[in-house]
Design a protein around this motif. Sequence first.
Motif, mmCIF file in Angstrom:
data_model
loop_
_atom_site.group_PDB
_atom_site.id
_atom_site.type_symbol
_atom_site.label_atom_id
_atom_site.label_comp_id
_atom_site.label_asym_id
_atom_site.label_seq_id
_atom_site.Cartn_x
_atom_site.Cartn_y
_atom_site.Cartn_z
ATOM 1 N N THR A 1 0.842 -1.194 0.000
ATOM 2 C CA THR A 1 0.000 0.000 0.000
ATOM 3 C C THR A 1 0.884 1.253 0.000
ATOM 4 O O THR A 1 2.046 1.195 0.411
ATOM 5 C CB THR A 1 -0.891 0.044 1.258
ATOM 6 N N PRO A 2 0.329 2.389 -0.423
ATOM 7 C CA PRO A 2 1.096 3.641 -0.328
ATOM 8 C C PRO A 2 1.483 3.961 1.119
ATOM 9 O O PRO A 2 2.545 4.511 1.374
ATOM 10 C CB PRO A 2 0.136 4.699 -0.889
ATOM 11 N N GLN A 3 0.627 3.577 2.081
ATOM 12 C CA GLN A 3 0.931 3.805 3.487
ATOM 13 C C GLN A 3 2.172 3.027 3.906
ATOM 14 O O GLN A 3 3.035 3.536 4.636
ATOM 15 C CB GLN A 3 -0.275 3.420 4.368
ATOM 16 N N ALA A 4 2.266 1.780 3.487
ATOM 17 C CA ALA A 4 3.459 0.970 3.817
ATOM 18 C C ALA A 4 4.697 1.547 3.159
ATOM 19 O O ALA A 4 5.775 1.561 3.761
ATOM 20 C CB ALA A 4 3.244 -0.483 3.384
ATOM 21 N N LEU A 5 4.560 2.050 1.940
ATOM 22 C CA LEU A 5 5.696 2.674 1.260
ATOM 23 C C LEU A 5 6.212 3.861 2.070
ATOM 24 O O LEU A 5 7.415 4.001 2.282
ATOM 25 C CB LEU A 5 5.290 3.118 -0.140
ATOM 26 N N ARG A 6 5.297 4.688 2.561
ATOM 27 C CA ARG A 6 5.684 5.844 3.370
ATOM 28 C C ARG A 6 6.266 5.419 4.712
ATOM 29 O O ARG A 6 7.287 5.923 5.160
ATOM 30 C CB ARG A 6 4.490 6.789 3.581
ATOM 31 N N LYS A 7 5.608 4.474 5.359
ATOM 32 C CA LYS A 7 6.032 4.039 6.696
ATOM 33 C C LYS A 7 7.433 3.440 6.695
ATOM 34 O O LYS A 7 8.257 3.791 7.531
ATOM 35 C CB LYS A 7 5.034 3.010 7.243
ATOM 36 N N TYR A 8 7.715 2.533 5.770
ATOM 37 C CA TYR A 8 8.985 1.815 5.773
ATOM 38 C C TYR A 8 10.034 2.462 4.879
ATOM 39 O O TYR A 8 11.213 2.145 4.969
ATOM 40 C CB TYR A 8 8.780 0.357 5.374
ATOM 41 N N GLY A 9 9.609 3.369 4.027
ATOM 42 C CA GLY A 9 10.536 3.998 3.084
ATOM 43 C C GLY A 9 11.447 5.041 3.700
ATOM 44 O O GLY A 9 12.396 5.482 3.064
ATOM 45 N N GLN A 10 11.188 5.411 4.939
ATOM 46 C CA GLN A 10 12.000 6.437 5.588
ATOM 47 C C GLN A 10 13.337 5.872 6.070
ATOM 48 O O GLN A 10 14.303 6.571 6.165
ATOM 49 C CB GLN A 10 11.245 7.050 6.771
ATOM 50 N N GLY A 11 13.354 4.562 6.438
ATOM 51 C CA GLY A 11 14.464 3.779 6.932
ATOM 52 C C GLY A 11 15.714 4.469 7.110
ATOM 53 O O GLY A 11 16.709 4.241 7.528
#
Length: 189
Positions: A179-189
């Motif tokens: 989901t776009p939410q998962a992309l945002r959540k984990y993409g900050q790493g």
Amino acid sequence: MLDPMRLGVALLAAGSSQRFGDADKLAQLFRGMRLGEHAAAAIPVARFELAWAITQSDKLEWRTDGFKLVLNPHAYQGMGTSVALAAQLAIEAGLDALLIALADMPLVPRAHFEALVNAATSPQDIAVSSNGARTPPAIFGRDHFQELAALNGDKGARDILTQGRIIACPPEWLIDIDTPQALRKYGQG
């Protein structure tokens, strides 16, 4: 001395990404690279005789260096069709083992892929990733190719994974971006 095993790898990248919306999720930026490029870069392609990226399009917006693109004309029917196609390619190539990885799992490190490959020493072997649940990436010895080639639908290889040796790893390695939410959540790493 035993002959070395002939290995192949299939990076599954043919999903419909329905939960992601209209955008190609594998082309989205994630930690400085396209999402699909993370798995392609982490897989130790040099260890494999053949490497395929199973896709639903011959025009990708992300790089798959070292992988041959193979179109899955039945991708809309579910992941099982991509697994089946990969297994059929492995049968035709006369491979001894096949690693199956998902292009939307960007956090699996090279060391985990190496551990899976090292666990495949015979045609009967299956080694699966686990953080409590058995999941890809996983490697299958050739004795399982016919069963994999018979898969269809969205079920994938879940039943076959229950037979595998577990290669444990931290839960965050097996996060898939759906989901776009998962992309945002984990993409900050």
